[in-house]
Enzyme design. Sequence first.
Site, PDB file in Angstrom:
ATOM      1  N   ARG B  51      26.541  -9.664  37.758  1.00 19.16           N
ATOM      2  CA  ARG B  51      26.019 -10.290  36.546  1.00 19.16           C
ATOM      3  C   ARG B  51      26.992 -10.075  35.398  1.00 19.16           C
ATOM      4  O   ARG B  51      27.817  -9.161  35.421  1.00 19.16           O
ATOM      5  CB  ARG B  51      24.654  -9.714  36.209  1.00 19.16           C
ATOM      6  CG  ARG B  51      24.678  -8.221  35.969  1.00 19.16           C
ATOM      7  CD  ARG B  51      23.302  -7.701  35.581  1.00 19.16           C
ATOM      8  NE  ARG B  51      22.429  -7.579  36.739  1.00 19.16           N
ATOM      9  CZ  ARG B  51      21.165  -7.158  36.674  1.00 19.16           C
ATOM     10  NH1 ARG B  51      20.623  -6.846  35.512  1.00 19.16           N
ATOM     11  NH2 ARG B  51      20.438  -7.052  37.760  1.00 19.16           N
ATOM     12  N   ASP B  53      26.587  -9.948  31.009  1.00 15.20           N
ATOM     13  CA  ASP B  53      25.546  -9.908  29.984  1.00 15.20           C
ATOM     14  C   ASP B  53      25.602 -11.119  29.057  1.00 15.20           C
ATOM     15  O   ASP B  53      26.574 -11.878  29.062  1.00 15.20           O
ATOM     16  CB  ASP B  53      25.697  -8.620  29.155  1.00 15.20           C
ATOM     17  CG  ASP B  53      25.135  -7.410  29.888  1.00 15.20           C
ATOM     18  OD1 ASP B  53      24.285  -7.592  30.767  1.00 15.20           O
ATOM     19  OD2 ASP B  53      25.558  -6.281  29.567  1.00 15.20           O
ATOM     20  N   TYR B 111      38.814  -7.215  34.268  1.00 15.32           N
ATOM     21  CA  TYR B 111      38.172  -7.616  33.011  1.00 15.32           C
ATOM     22  C   TYR B 111      39.188  -7.520  31.881  1.00 15.32           C
ATOM     23  O   TYR B 111      40.101  -6.692  31.923  1.00 15.32           O
ATOM     24  CB  TYR B 111      37.017  -6.678  32.664  1.00 15.32           C
ATOM     25  CG  TYR B 111      35.750  -6.885  33.449  1.00 15.32           C
ATOM     26  CD1 TYR B 111      34.766  -7.758  32.999  1.00 15.32           C
ATOM     27  CD2 TYR B 111      35.505  -6.182  34.627  1.00 15.32           C
ATOM     28  CE1 TYR B 111      33.579  -7.935  33.707  1.00 15.32           C
ATOM     29  CE2 TYR B 111      34.329  -6.353  35.342  1.00 15.32           C
ATOM     30  CZ  TYR B 111      33.371  -7.234  34.871  1.00 15.32           C
ATOM     31  OH  TYR B 111      32.206  -7.409  35.570  1.00 15.32           O
ATOM     32  N   ARG B 200      32.669  -2.072  28.078  1.00 13.65           N
ATOM     33  CA  ARG B 200      32.358  -2.073  26.646  1.00 13.65           C
ATOM     34  C   ARG B 200      32.304  -0.648  26.088  1.00 13.65           C
ATOM     35  O   ARG B 200      32.708  -0.399  24.944  1.00 13.65           O
ATOM     36  CB  ARG B 200      31.054  -2.829  26.399  1.00 13.65           C
ATOM     37  CG  ARG B 200      31.230  -4.337  26.620  1.00 13.65           C
ATOM     38  CD  ARG B 200      29.901  -5.068  26.758  1.00 13.65           C
ATOM     39  NE  ARG B 200      29.077  -4.872  25.577  1.00 13.65           N
ATOM     40  CZ  ARG B 200      27.795  -5.233  25.495  1.00 13.65           C
ATOM     41  NH1 ARG B 200      27.190  -5.809  26.535  1.00 13.65           N
ATOM     42  NH2 ARG B 200      27.112  -5.035  24.392  1.00 13.65           N
TER      43      ARG B 200
END
Lengths: 260, 260
Positions: B51, B53, B111, B200
């Site tokens: 997933r 966000d 990422y 994050r």
Amino acid sequence: MVRYKAIIMYDGSNFNGFQRQPNGRTVQEELEKLLTKMADGNPVMVHGSGRTDARVHALGQVIHFDFPYERPLERMRFALDTQSPEDIAVREVELVDENFHARYLVTEKTYQFKVDIGKPRSPFRRHYASYYPYPLDLDLIRRALPDLLGTHDFTSFCASGSSVEEKVRTIHEASLAVNEAGDQLTFTFRGDGFLYKMIRILVGTLLKIGNGRMAADSIPLILAAKNRNLAGPTAHPEGLYLVEVRYDGVKGIDHLAANE
Amino acid sequence: MVRYKAIIMYDGSNFNGFQRQPNGRTVQEELEKLLTKMADGNPVMVHGSGRTDARVHALGQVIHFDFPYERPLERMRFALDTQSPEDIAVREVELVDENFHARYLVTEKTYQFKVDIGKPRSPFRRHYASYYPYPLDLDLIRRALPDLLGTHDFTSFCASGSSVEEKVRTIHEASLAVNEAGDQLTFTFRGDGFLYKMIRILVGTLLKIGNGRMAADSIPLILAAKNRNLAGPTAHPEGLYLVEVRYDGVKGIDHLAANE
């Protein structure tokens, strides 16, 4: 009253253009609302270097306004930047002579137009570049660009319905760059001024040339004909950016002169 | 039934994340709606590599789905790309073995996290980078980054509430780049997998180090403590991009193997 000049950026995606309108959100209206509030309710009028259409962006739009209080420049810039909506940013603020005028004294404007030529179309550029999915020979475009330089009557590249009578303009730069990934074009146009939708019609015409549906040496014929129907289509607004506005050698604007 | 793998991009700004939710628009739901329509109403389920966000973007999310008809690959890609909403793009489609699974067989993910450090904040990046207006010493960040490499228990960098029990992950790359204009940072993290909100929290911690509010050699201590409270804050989602998902050496996936 003191006169401020400001250089602003805006993402045009959610604006119905720069200029106040009966309908829709505009940059001018947002700034006037904020400045009027900052001036304790005294109405403040904002003057731009020119209007930009709905969805057109600005990296360096110039405005001026008269304000009842003199404030330290960085404090003024910060207040305007942080209190304006998040799709407007304020890059610079300076005090200018009362004779300064953001529109009347412009000596040169620079626009860029971005074209996404990647496959597939980038979701990240959908509001920030016009998409062109057809084959392009960039050499044909590069051959055509120099024909735009110099002083010409640009009637053929002006949207019908424009009220401007004088259609002679001088273009100093007309260039094309490709990004490293090879999936985005950037056209740059610099000149003493541009007619209504002129950049978008220029780009629509250049893309038609690059696609081989119009000859690379068509520009002089289109210019000479003074007929909008001979030029290409009007490219979409989301690719267009007002990049810089210059006021070179304008008398009586000490603050500006000192910066250059 | 044939199994397709697809590489997709999406602008996460207007999605409530990748995964189907009771409330809000999601990438999975949009794709399932479209594929079900393309399959003449036979329900198609979409499986993602993981997933993402709300507001998080993807340049190379990988999905798989089973489809009742075999279609030429470019026709399938084009149909999916052009019929999906404009904030989703489909880069590649291939046929895969029925044993392929977009989530279970992941061997490596990359990422990136973008930070706008310009003044003023760019209106054009407001949905595409996190804004950090405070002073940063990038050398402090560069000193801390190598401490993340290798195999560690990343409990301290995992959002509380995660149901994953095994928190050991291996990071192969943790790097920082600055754009030419000097107003945007790009962090790159490549590893065998990442915990919930891990990137994050890593970025939030690294920015705190760069800002001098945490020592540059803190990472080993934070890792050893296995305590989320020792790490920095969670950086905003709009800076995060899922860039690439790899499935190296997965058995039984002939089409993939042939491409590498």
